[in-house]
Write a protein that holds these residues in place. Sequence first.
Motif, PDB file in Angstrom:
ATOM      1  N   GLN B  32       0.834  -1.192   0.000  1.00 17.93           N
ATOM      2  CA  GLN B  32       0.000   0.000   0.000  1.00 17.93           C
ATOM      3  C   GLN B  32       0.882   1.261   0.000  1.00 17.93           C
ATOM      4  O   GLN B  32       1.993   1.248   0.524  1.00 17.93           O
ATOM      5  N   ASN B  33       0.352   2.330  -0.586  1.00 19.41           N
ATOM      6  CA  ASN B  33       1.044   3.619  -0.501  1.00 19.41           C
ATOM      7  C   ASN B  33       0.620   4.307   0.785  1.00 19.41           C
ATOM      8  O   ASN B  33      -0.553   4.606   0.972  1.00 19.41           O
ATOM      9  N   VAL B  34       1.598   4.558   1.645  1.00 24.94           N
ATOM     10  CA  VAL B  34       1.283   5.031   2.992  1.00 24.94           C
ATOM     11  C   VAL B  34       2.074   6.287   3.332  1.00 24.94           C
ATOM     12  O   VAL B  34       3.262   6.383   3.033  1.00 24.94           O
ATOM     13  N   VAL B  35       1.394   7.239   3.965  1.00 20.32           N
ATOM     14  CA  VAL B  35       2.117   8.348   4.588  1.00 20.32           C
ATOM     15  C   VAL B  35       1.735   8.388   6.060  1.00 20.32           C
ATOM     16  O   VAL B  35       0.561   8.251   6.412  1.00 20.32           O
ATOM     17  N   VAL B  36       2.751   8.513   6.918  1.00 19.40           N
ATOM     18  CA  VAL B  36       2.485   8.706   8.347  1.00 19.40           C
ATOM     19  C   VAL B  36       2.751  10.185   8.661  1.00 19.40           C
ATOM     20  O   VAL B  36       3.783  10.729   8.291  1.00 19.40           O
ATOM     21  N   VAL B  37       1.763  10.814   9.303  1.00 18.34           N
ATOM     22  CA  VAL B  37       1.834  12.259   9.539  1.00 18.34           C
ATOM     23  C   VAL B  37       1.897  12.523  11.036  1.00 18.34           C
ATOM     24  O   VAL B  37       1.044  12.052  11.794  1.00 18.34           O
ATOM     25  N   ASP B  38       2.913  13.267  11.454  1.00 17.75           N
ATOM     26  CA  ASP B  38       3.073  13.586  12.870  1.00 17.75           C
ATOM     27  C   ASP B  38       2.322  14.876  13.199  1.00 17.75           C
ATOM     28  O   ASP B  38       2.666  15.943  12.692  1.00 17.75           O
ATOM     29  N   PHE B  39       1.294  14.787  14.032  1.00 15.00           N
ATOM     30  CA  PHE B  39       0.520  15.972  14.424  1.00 15.00           C
ATOM     31  C   PHE B  39       0.966  16.525  15.772  1.00 15.00           C
ATOM     32  O   PHE B  39       0.360  17.455  16.291  1.00 15.00           O
ATOM     33  N   ASP B  40       1.999  15.943  16.343  1.00 13.83           N
ATOM     34  CA  ASP B  40       2.455  16.408  17.657  1.00 13.83           C
ATOM     35  C   ASP B  40       3.387  17.594  17.474  1.00 13.83           C
ATOM     36  O   ASP B  40       4.612  17.490  17.636  1.00 13.83           O
ATOM     37  N   VAL B  41       2.793  18.752  17.157  1.00  9.65           N
ATOM     38  CA  VAL B  41       3.564  19.954  16.854  1.00  9.65           C
ATOM     39  C   VAL B  41       4.249  20.452  18.120  1.00  9.65           C
ATOM     40  O   VAL B  41       3.618  20.644  19.148  1.00  9.65           O
ATOM     41  N   GLY B  42       5.548  20.640  18.035  1.00 12.22           N
ATOM     42  CA  GLY B  42       6.317  21.109  19.191  1.00 12.22           C
ATOM     43  C   GLY B  42       7.027  19.973  19.912  1.00 12.22           C
ATOM     44  O   GLY B  42       8.038  20.183  20.569  1.00 12.22           O
ATOM     45  N   LEU B  43       6.498  18.765  19.778  1.00  9.29           N
ATOM     46  CA  LEU B  43       7.120  17.598  20.429  1.00  9.29           C
ATOM     47  C   LEU B  43       7.158  16.432  19.444  1.00  9.29           C
ATOM     48  O   LEU B  43       6.617  15.372  19.712  1.00  9.29           O
ATOM     49  N   ARG B  44       7.769  16.658  18.302  1.00  9.21           N
ATOM     50  CA  ARG B  44       7.722  15.600  17.289  1.00  9.21           C
ATOM     51  C   ARG B  44       8.585  14.412  17.700  1.00  9.21           C
ATOM     52  O   ARG B  44       9.626  14.571  18.328  1.00  9.21           O
ATOM     53  N   ASN B  45       8.148  13.237  17.374  1.00 10.65           N
ATOM     54  CA  ASN B  45       8.896  12.031  17.705  1.00 10.65           C
ATOM     55  C   ASN B  45       8.747  10.928  16.673  1.00 10.65           C
ATOM     56  O   ASN B  45       9.522   9.991  16.658  1.00 10.65           O
ATOM     57  N   LEU B  46       7.763  11.065  15.804  1.00 15.92           N
ATOM     58  CA  LEU B  46       7.558  10.024  14.801  1.00 15.92           C
ATOM     59  C   LEU B  46       8.798   9.908  13.899  1.00 15.92           C
ATOM     60  O   LEU B  46       9.160   8.806  13.489  1.00 15.92           O
ATOM     61  N   ASP B  47       9.464  11.049  13.632  1.00 14.98           N
ATOM     62  CA  ASP B  47      10.689  11.024  12.821  1.00 14.98           C
ATOM     63  C   ASP B  47      11.753  10.127  13.454  1.00 14.98           C
ATOM     64  O   ASP B  47      12.445   9.362  12.777  1.00 14.98           O
ATOM     65  N   LEU B  48      11.832  10.195  14.786  1.00 15.91           N
ATOM     66  CA  LEU B  48      12.845   9.433  15.518  1.00 15.91           C
ATOM     67  C   LEU B  48      12.509   7.936  15.498  1.00 15.91           C
ATOM     68  O   LEU B  48      13.375   7.083  15.298  1.00 15.91           O
ATOM     69  N   ILE B  49      11.238   7.615  15.706  1.00 17.78           N
ATOM     70  CA  ILE B  49      10.801   6.222  15.715  1.00 17.78           C
ATOM     71  C   ILE B  49      10.942   5.607  14.312  1.00 17.78           C
ATOM     72  O   ILE B  49      11.230   4.424  14.167  1.00 17.78           O
ATOM     73  N   MET B  50      10.771   6.449  13.275  1.00 19.24           N
ATOM     74  CA  MET B  50      10.910   5.975  11.896  1.00 19.24           C
ATOM     75  C   MET B  50      12.375   5.976  11.441  1.00 19.24           C
ATOM     76  O   MET B  50      12.687   5.523  10.342  1.00 19.24           O
ATOM     77  N   GLY B  51      13.269   6.537  12.257  1.00 24.98           N
ATOM     78  CA  GLY B  51      14.684   6.586  11.893  1.00 24.98           C
ATOM     79  C   GLY B  51      14.999   7.625  10.836  1.00 24.98           C
ATOM     80  O   GLY B  51      15.962   7.487  10.080  1.00 24.98           O
ATOM     81  N   ALA B  52      14.193   8.697  10.761  1.00 24.10           N
ATOM     82  CA  ALA B  52      14.395   9.707   9.719  1.00 24.10           C
ATOM     83  C   ALA B  52      14.732  11.064  10.313  1.00 24.10           C
ATOM     84  O   ALA B  52      14.645  12.090   9.632  1.00 24.10           O
ATOM     85  N   GLU B  53      15.153  11.085  11.585  1.00 21.95           N
ATOM     86  CA  GLU B  53      15.332  12.357  12.289  1.00 21.95           C
ATOM     87  C   GLU B  53      16.404  13.248  11.654  1.00 21.95           C
ATOM     88  O   GLU B  53      16.373  14.459  11.813  1.00 21.95           O
TER      89      GLU B  53
END
Lengths: 87, 271
Positions: B32-53
Amino acid sequence: MNLFSFFTRAGSAPVARNRLQILLAHERAMGGNADLVARLQEEILAVIAKHIAVDRDKVQVKLDRGNAVSTLEIDIEMPTPALATRN
Amino acid sequence: MAKVLVVTSGKGGVGKTTSTAALGAALAQSGQNVVVVDFDVGLRNLDLIMGAERRVVYDLINVVQGDAKLAQALIRDKRVESLFLLPASQTRDKDALTPEGTARVVDELRERFDWVICDSPAGIERGATMAMYHADLAVVVTNPEVSSVRDSDRIIGLLDSKTARAEKGERIEKHLLLTRYDPIRAARGEMLKTEDVLEILSIPLLGIIPNSEEVLRASNLGSPVTLANPQSAPARAYFDAARRLMGETIEMNVPSERRGLMNKLFGRKVA
């Protein structure tokens, strides 16, 4: 905790389940009315204050949410002179 | 037809970001074509969990405010090519998430992807309400613990009243994802059972993710657990959940770690 109670200790999960069921039944029923108790307290005090001077520190409000019924207990300490002068 | 999914919970620390990354990766791993969007503005962490920080240049707020194009802000995963990340801003606050701007970005994402997975911040304020507003379906992440169940109940109420679908009088699909579950403690009566949580929240079950050291290991490595160790118990549980999201009917169970004999004898970790 003695050895006996260690082996017979009942799980805490049923307690958690019970507490949640009672709490959520109330929270769902309240909906946007979450401050109902605070408003009741204010209005009841306002009515009493019309007739006698009440010290706000001498007012105790207790709420107990039960399964079937809840009780709101308002305990107001009235100064004796305030009553005496009226009699 | 694109689906917008919000991963939400009310309470913090129950596994929203872990679940967003794992479900997003699992869906992408099955094509599937997937985008994960981080809505935690000011405290982002999805980038870190995805290894894309280290690859974040532009973020959701830049796109919402029109300072960057969507294509500039999307980060393609290095392991799965149909998986993308739209990171949150680390410097702005959640007021920068305007309803109009967010609506425009979500619409644009709907055109490009099969799945738009929104990782909600904890709480019930703007970030959380923005994350859920455009959702077609919601995954409510819950731990078998009283405060988490209570907050999930509150969030379910908001999903039914404060989303675009609810405002139009339509239903929003809601699914329960029970995380950090310990079947042994539940059987002993020390932890709320799946049935207890289901009965209290009364929404359908999407999956049960067993408590596992693999989840911490995956976050240490910056890899969704379905990529870090696809054979592990939590990964298998997330794969099953992802397949249920795609409409498959799969028997519900709690996967357990497959241990070899040597591992069984000597592999017991202290704490």
